[in-house]
Design an enzyme around this catalytic site. Structure first.
Site, PDB file in Angstrom:
ATOM      1  N   ASN A  68      64.186  30.553  14.234  1.00 41.96           N
ATOM      2  CA  ASN A  68      65.457  30.663  14.667  1.00 41.96           C
ATOM      3  C   ASN A  68      66.286  31.997  14.594  1.00 41.96           C
ATOM      4  O   ASN A  68      66.836  31.490  13.409  1.00 41.96           O
ATOM      5  CB  ASN A  68      65.845  29.492  15.871  1.00 41.96           C
ATOM      6  CG  ASN A  68      66.893  28.764  15.286  1.00 41.96           C
ATOM      7  OD1 ASN A  68      68.001  29.527  15.383  1.00 41.96           O
ATOM      8  ND2 ASN A  68      66.680  28.321  14.305  1.00 41.96           N
ATOM      9  N   MET A  74      68.546  31.966  17.372  1.00 39.46           N
ATOM     10  CA  MET A  74      69.852  31.774  18.749  1.00 39.46           C
ATOM     11  C   MET A  74      70.960  32.434  18.342  1.00 39.46           C
ATOM     12  O   MET A  74      71.505  32.912  19.579  1.00 39.46           O
ATOM     13  CB  MET A  74      69.943  30.376  19.050  1.00 39.46           C
ATOM     14  CG  MET A  74      68.368  29.847  18.865  1.00 39.46           C
ATOM     15  SD  MET A  74      66.867  30.391  20.012  1.00 39.46           S
ATOM     16  CE  MET A  74      68.006  29.272  21.608  1.00 39.46           C
ATOM     17  N   PHE A 125      73.502  30.908  18.162  1.00 37.52           N
ATOM     18  CA  PHE A 125      74.993  29.810  18.617  1.00 37.52           C
ATOM     19  C   PHE A 125      74.946  30.123  19.611  1.00 37.52           C
ATOM     20  O   PHE A 125      76.123  30.219  20.956  1.00 37.52           O
ATOM     21  CB  PHE A 125      76.158  29.840  18.157  1.00 37.52           C
ATOM     22  CG  PHE A 125      75.971  29.660  16.458  1.00 37.52           C
ATOM     23  CD1 PHE A 125      75.393  28.669  16.418  1.00 37.52           C
ATOM     24  CD2 PHE A 125      77.525  29.444  16.232  1.00 37.52           C
ATOM     25  CE1 PHE A 125      75.280  28.277  14.522  1.00 37.52           C
ATOM     26  CE2 PHE A 125      77.376  29.292  14.190  1.00 37.52           C
ATOM     27  CZ  PHE A 125      76.535  28.451  13.288  1.00 37.52           C
ATOM     28  N   SER A 148      75.062  28.277   9.345  1.00 36.69           N
ATOM     29  CA  SER A 148      73.753  29.306  10.198  1.00 36.69           C
ATOM     30  C   SER A 148      74.053  30.779  10.104  1.00 36.69           C
ATOM     31  O   SER A 148      74.454  31.653   9.720  1.00 36.69           O
ATOM     32  CB  SER A 148      74.067  28.869  11.455  1.00 36.69           C
ATOM     33  OG  SER A 148      74.030  27.936  11.853  1.00 36.69           O
ATOM     34  N   ASN A 178      72.512  32.819  11.544  1.00 42.21           N
ATOM     35  CA  ASN A 178      72.301  34.170  13.069  1.00 42.21           C
ATOM     36  C   ASN A 178      73.911  34.367  13.310  1.00 42.21           C
ATOM     37  O   ASN A 178      74.007  34.828  14.288  1.00 42.21           O
ATOM     38  CB  ASN A 178      71.890  33.184  14.087  1.00 42.21           C
ATOM     39  CG  ASN A 178      70.246  32.573  13.056  1.00 42.21           C
ATOM     40  OD1 ASN A 178      69.878  34.337  12.789  1.00 42.21           O
ATOM     41  ND2 ASN A 178      70.298  31.616  13.824  1.00 42.21           N
ATOM     42  N   THR A 179      74.428  34.322  12.792  1.00 44.63           N
ATOM     43  CA  THR A 179      76.166  34.633  12.189  1.00 44.63           C
ATOM     44  C   THR A 179      76.467  35.329  12.212  1.00 44.63           C
ATOM     45  O   THR A 179      77.041  35.191  10.699  1.00 44.63           O
ATOM     46  CB  THR A 179      77.559  33.126  13.739  1.00 44.63           C
ATOM     47  OG1 THR A 179      77.240  33.217  14.868  1.00 44.63           O
ATOM     48  CG2 THR A 179      78.655  33.506  14.125  1.00 44.63           C
ATOM     49  N   LYS A 229      78.331  21.822   6.625  1.00 41.98           N
ATOM     50  CA  LYS A 229      77.253  21.461   7.013  1.00 41.98           C
ATOM     51  C   LYS A 229      76.318  22.762   6.150  1.00 41.98           C
ATOM     52  O   LYS A 229      77.273  23.716   6.142  1.00 41.98           O
ATOM     53  CB  LYS A 229      76.223  21.312   8.496  1.00 41.98           C
ATOM     54  CG  LYS A 229      74.571  22.001   8.194  1.00 41.98           C
ATOM     55  CD  LYS A 229      74.721  21.737   9.632  1.00 41.98           C
ATOM     56  CE  LYS A 229      72.822  21.775   9.669  1.00 41.98           C
ATOM     57  NZ  LYS A 229      72.103  21.313  11.118  1.00 41.98           N
ATOM     58  N   THR A 247      70.703  20.658   4.815  1.00 42.37           N
ATOM     59  CA  THR A 247      70.726  21.470   4.873  1.00 42.37           C
ATOM     60  C   THR A 247      70.597  21.829   6.418  1.00 42.37           C
ATOM     61  O   THR A 247      69.680  21.864   6.750  1.00 42.37           O
ATOM     62  CB  THR A 247      70.336  22.255   4.427  1.00 42.37           C
ATOM     63  OG1 THR A 247      68.910  23.180   4.389  1.00 42.37           O
ATOM     64  CG2 THR A 247      70.445  21.734   1.946  1.00 42.37           C
ATOM     65  N   ASN A 248      70.820  23.416   6.527  1.00 42.39           N
ATOM     66  CA  ASN A 248      70.109  24.237   7.197  1.00 42.39           C
ATOM     67  C   ASN A 248      69.238  24.940   7.525  1.00 42.39           C
ATOM     68  O   ASN A 248      68.506  24.412   6.258  1.00 42.39           O
ATOM     69  CB  ASN A 248      71.470  25.101   7.944  1.00 42.39           C
ATOM     70  CG  ASN A 248      71.788  25.687   9.171  1.00 42.39           C
ATOM     71  OD1 ASN A 248      71.048  25.820  10.008  1.00 42.39           O
ATOM     72  ND2 ASN A 248      73.557  25.550   9.895  1.00 42.39           N
TER      73      ASN A 248
HETATM   74  C1  FMN Z   1      66.096  26.780  17.478  1.00 36.91           C
HETATM   75  C2  FMN Z   1      66.777  25.537  16.516  1.00 36.91           C
HETATM   76  C3  FMN Z   1      67.915  25.783  16.758  1.00 36.91           C
HETATM   77  C4  FMN Z   1      69.182  25.552  15.750  1.00 36.91           C
HETATM   78  N1  FMN Z   1      70.907  25.384  15.779  1.00 36.91           N
HETATM   79  C5  FMN Z   1      71.361  25.156  15.021  1.00 36.91           C
HETATM   80  C6  FMN Z   1      72.807  25.202  15.429  1.00 36.91           C
HETATM   81  O1  FMN Z   1      73.325  25.169  16.557  1.00 36.91           O
HETATM   82  N2  FMN Z   1      73.918  23.984  14.013  1.00 36.91           N
HETATM   83  C7  FMN Z   1      72.933  23.551  13.163  1.00 36.91           C
HETATM   84  O2  FMN Z   1      74.387  23.287  12.563  1.00 36.91           O
HETATM   85  N3  FMN Z   1      72.024  23.582  12.708  1.00 36.91           N
HETATM   86  C8  FMN Z   1      71.198  24.597  13.970  1.00 36.91           C
HETATM   87  N4  FMN Z   1      70.261  24.144  13.731  1.00 36.91           N
HETATM   88  C9  FMN Z   1      69.230  23.843  11.802  1.00 36.91           C
HETATM   89  C10 FMN Z   1      69.329  22.369  12.269  1.00 36.91           C
HETATM   90  O3  FMN Z   1      69.989  21.541  12.593  1.00 36.91           O
HETATM   91  C11 FMN Z   1      68.522  22.014  10.910  1.00 36.91           C
HETATM   92  O4  FMN Z   1      69.770  21.974  10.432  1.00 36.91           O
HETATM   93  C12 FMN Z   1      67.141  22.502  10.653  1.00 36.91           C
HETATM   94  O5  FMN Z   1      66.187  23.269  11.204  1.00 36.91           O
HETATM   95  C13 FMN Z   1      66.230  21.655   9.116  1.00 36.91           C
HETATM   96  O6  FMN Z   1      65.808  21.113  10.067  1.00 36.91           O
HETATM   97  P1  FMN Z   1      64.260  20.472  10.223  1.00 36.91           P
HETATM   98  O7  FMN Z   1      63.316  20.856   9.109  1.00 36.91           O
HETATM   99  O8  FMN Z   1      63.992  18.948  10.178  1.00 36.91           O
HETATM  100  O9  FMN Z   1      64.389  21.230  11.335  1.00 36.91           O
HETATM  101  C14 FMN Z   1      68.916  25.145  14.599  1.00 36.91           C
HETATM  102  C15 FMN Z   1      67.560  24.804  14.672  1.00 36.91           C
HETATM  103  C16 FMN Z   1      66.126  24.870  15.112  1.00 36.91           C
HETATM  104  C17 FMN Z   1      65.038  25.038  15.047  1.00 36.91           C
END
Ligand code: FMN
Length: 388
Positions: free
Chosen positions: A116, A118, A120, A200, A202-203, A240, A268-269
């Site tokens: 992704n 996205m 924010f 993240s 993406n910023t 985070k 982690t992120n």
């Molecule tokens: C579509 C999408 C949007 C996300 N948006 C955010 C976000 O706005 N802020 C954030 O801290 N993490 C965001 N994440 C990261 C998740 O919170 C998580 O840290 C990451 O996806 C790893 O976990 P997972 O493997 O279970 O998905 C996003 C993840 C996905 C897939």
């Protein structure tokens, strides 16, 4: 049943549209008393042995929905009904913003992964604060009437609500702290815990805030803003981090968090790496810019968590996230030092029964282990490794 629905409906839709549809259904279910009761009975019964105490709260279990799914705090009660013990809303930024242009979310089903960018997309701190305030008032009224509020029936315990904050894209990097402070002032009062997201991908420039010289004043400013905004309660503050940090930078953040008296670290992120993508045949998707999440992230997230635990032990609440799909994944994270665990990507592939499956599997593992409670199991894997 869900895998059929996924294959025949969701997988054929644009991933972001599918998300909106699924989330709308979850929110609708939470509004219809009969449906709510049925769902709560099926998905939400909690196992008493999994109850955990973390971040100053007693929680029905350790498993939460990671940030990004409910960016605007619109569906906490529906998500709680599906068995999530905590829901982390956000990332919320100081100002509302649309996020990156579409298409910005991609599935890699054979790898159980997502990419992704996205960026924010969210309604901004004032609007999200107003929504959380409305929810608080509605829950207060429901309690006054003697009903169980949003969660319904045996779901009883409503999810703990974390609020994850980040930087507005248009705000220059030198003003980042002020933007986080705007969000902290508006949102801390509604948060069971607050997360400073500096990870993240993406910023532009956001992840540079993980460097201790930038992170120290930022965390200090957010702590102060939260304390001023909520003088009668110390709102737990976490940071985070990204899985792409070098090991020594992970250590530096851990040391800083302890030094500043932070309450925890979320590890982690998503990652900008593309390792571990063995199965997804479509190289054009793999090449998309953005953060990779899901199963390919599991090993690195676990490694970062383990490193953090060896550094800080029980002085901080560590939250393990990244690639958790099965109960075994969550159990390994707990043994490595996570008091709480979270996930997002596997929810897309596993569907509404995911949290229940995880709870059941965790309860089985706990019963078969030498530990009487989940708290005893936290970090036990590392302690054993050290003793050996
Ligand atoms: C579509 C999408 C949007 C996300 N948006 C955010 C976000 O706005 N802020 C954030 O801290 N993490 C965001 N994440 C990261 C998740 O919170 C998580 O840290 C990451 O996806 C790893 O976990 P997972 O493997 O279970 O998905 C996003 C993840 C996905 C897939």
């Amino acid at each position: 049943m869900y895998s059929l629905l996924f294959k025949t409906v969701f997988a054929r839709m644009d991933p972001e549209k599918a998300h909106r549809l699924a989330f709308a259904l979850i929110r609708l279910a939470a509004c219809l008393p009969v449906v709510r009761g049925l769902i709560a009975a099926r998905y939400a019964p909690r196992r008493e042995e999994l109850r955990v105490h973390a971040l100053g709260r007693s929680m029905p279990g350790p498993f939460g929905l990671a940030a990004g799914f409910d960016k605007n705090a619109e569906g906490i009660d529906g998500l709680s009904l599906l068995g999530f013990d905590h829901v982390e809303v956000g990332t919320v930024t100081g100002q509302a913003q649309p996020g990156n242009p579409r298409k910005r979310l991609f599935r890699l089903p054979p790898d159980r992964a997502l990419i992704n960018r996205m960026g924010f997309n969210n309604d901004g701190s004032a609007a999200v604060a107003a929504r959380l305030a409305d929810r608080g008032r509605a829950r207060g009224r429901a309690r006054g009437r003697g009903s169980s509020g949003g969660s319904g029936g045996s779901a009883g315990a409503a999810a703990v609500v974390g609020v994850n904050i980040g930087k507005t894209k248009a705000v220059p990097e030198e003003d980042a702290a002020a933007d986080y402070v705007t969000s902290a002032r508006a949102l801390a009062v509604h948060a069971d815990y607050l997360v400073v997201n500096v990870s993240s991908p993406n910023t532009p420039g956001l992840r540079a805030l993980q460097a201790t010289e930038a992170l120290r004043p930022l965390l200090g400013a957010v702590r102060e803003a939260a304390d001023e905004a909520v003088p009668d309660r110390r709102v737990p503050l976490l940071v985070k981090i990204a899985p792409d940090l070098a090991d020594e930078d992970v250590d530096a953040v851990a040391d800083l968090a302890v030094e500043l008296g932070l309450d925890g670290i979320i590890a982690t992120n998503t990652t900008i790496a593309r390792d571990g993508l063995g199965l997804s045949g479509d190289p054009s998707v793999v090449a998309e810019t953005g953060g990779l999440s899901g199963a390919p992230l599991r090993e690195r997230s676990l490694e970062v968590l383990r490193r953090l635990y060896l550094r800080v032990g029980d002085r901080l609440t560590l939250v393990g996230v990244g690639g958790i799909t099965t109960a075994e994944d969550a159990w390994q994270r707990i043994l490595a030092g996570a008091r709480l665990v979270q996930g997002y990507s596997a929810f897309v592939y596993e569907g509404p029964g995911w949290a229940r499956k995880l709870h059941e599997g965790l309860a089985e593992r706990l019963a078969a282990s030498p530990y009487a409670t989940l708290a005893e199991a936290v970090g036990a894997g590392n302690r054993k490794a050290e003793a050996a």
